[in-house]
Design a protein around this motif. Sequence first.
Motif, short mmCIF file in Angstrom:
data_model
loop_
_atom_site.label_atom_id
_atom_site.label_comp_id
_atom_site.label_asym_id
_atom_site.label_seq_id
_atom_site.Cartn_x
_atom_site.Cartn_y
_atom_site.Cartn_z
N PRO A 81 0.84 -1.20 0.00
CA PRO A 81 0.00 0.00 0.00
C PRO A 81 0.87 1.25 0.00
O PRO A 81 2.00 1.23 0.50
CB PRO A 81 -0.79 -0.11 1.31
N GLY A 155 -6.04 -6.29 -3.63
CA GLY A 155 -6.22 -5.70 -2.31
C GLY A 155 -7.10 -6.53 -1.40
O GLY A 155 -7.42 -7.69 -1.70
N ALA A 180 -5.38 -9.58 5.33
CA ALA A 180 -4.05 -9.04 5.08
C ALA A 180 -2.97 -10.11 5.24
O ALA A 180 -2.02 -10.18 4.45
CB ALA A 180 -3.77 -7.86 6.02
N THR A 192 -2.62 -3.76 -2.08
CA THR A 192 -2.49 -2.34 -2.39
C THR A 192 -3.58 -1.47 -1.79
O THR A 192 -3.37 -0.28 -1.55
CB THR A 192 -2.46 -2.13 -3.90
N TRP A 193 -4.77 -2.03 -1.55
CA TRP A 193 -5.90 -1.24 -1.08
C TRP A 193 -6.75 -2.06 -0.11
O TRP A 193 -6.72 -3.29 -0.12
CB TRP A 193 -6.80 -0.82 -2.25
N PHE A 194 -7.54 -1.34 0.70
CA PHE A 194 -8.56 -1.98 1.53
C PHE A 194 -9.92 -1.38 1.18
O PHE A 194 -10.04 -0.17 1.01
CB PHE A 194 -8.29 -1.77 3.02
N ARG A 211 -6.14 1.67 8.76
CA ARG A 211 -4.88 2.42 8.80
C ARG A 211 -3.89 1.74 9.72
O ARG A 211 -2.69 1.65 9.42
CB ARG A 211 -5.17 3.86 9.25
N TYR A 215 -3.00 0.22 5.79
CA TYR A 215 -3.61 0.79 4.59
C TYR A 215 -3.84 2.29 4.79
O TYR A 215 -4.71 2.69 5.56
CB TYR A 215 -4.95 0.10 4.31
#
Length: 285
Positions: A81, A155, A180, A192-194, A211, A215
């Motif tokens: 990320p 992601g 994850a 790369t993303w959530f 976070r 992420y």
Amino acid sequence: MGRVTSTDRRAALRAGAGLVAGGAFAAACSPSGTPSGSPSGSSSGSPSGSFSGAAVHHAPAPTSPAPASRAPARPLAAPAPRAFPGQPAQIAHGPRDHARVALTFHGQGEPAVAHALLGEAERHGAQVTVLAVGTWLDAHPDLARRVLDGGHDLGNHTQRHLDVNAMSEAEAGAEITGCAERLRRLTGSIGTWFRPSRATRASPLVETLARRAGYPHVLSYDVDSLDFTSPGAPAVARNVLGGIRNGSVVSLHFGYPDTVAALPAVLDELDRRGLRAVTATELFS
């Protein structure tokens, strides 16, 4: 990449309709299985945009059986990320001054459907973003390699695809970190993303937990295809094309035959409009 004609594509993909229609499809991203309301800027089943219809193709699938699911033979060097300065904690769309869009797919459902959708995107030179469910990765670990080898983003869409916003802090944290951990084991990265499951946006708690898990941003969207309601392929195409514009992030799903059947028409129309389908990472770069 040269464009494949509609005639060639229909001939190659016609066999998939029966395969896809008989599959087990992913659960909708709404707690009750019905739409939870479109975000601002998303389109309904009858959008007011200028697009009036598309020649929607029959649901494609691979002409040969999808490979058996198995763990990747070698580690993948997946991207991690990254933070995008100036962007909010929850991002719904990219810059409006560039002719780029992000098609994002919630990763769950029959592998054959995933292979068909990824293959169709690649035939058009499009790259997409796949937000994978952890249990789906457990069942089909080879698909992590398939996504990344195709140049797409991969992601996190929680471990079990439950209503993460309604969970306690401990439960929601486990949903995020559980997926994850699987992504890291399969690819070397947490993804790369959530994106939260069964919600357009993350609650303040889930945003904080994401976070904390690594992420920097939650990936939302501004165009909802509503494909998980199975409205028919023409409606899926209208929902996407009636709302999409520069910078849009579109919510789509693996696991639904309407999505497979609609994607060729969507990609053809994006080409006609000069809109390039890129990964979410590229959209915000």
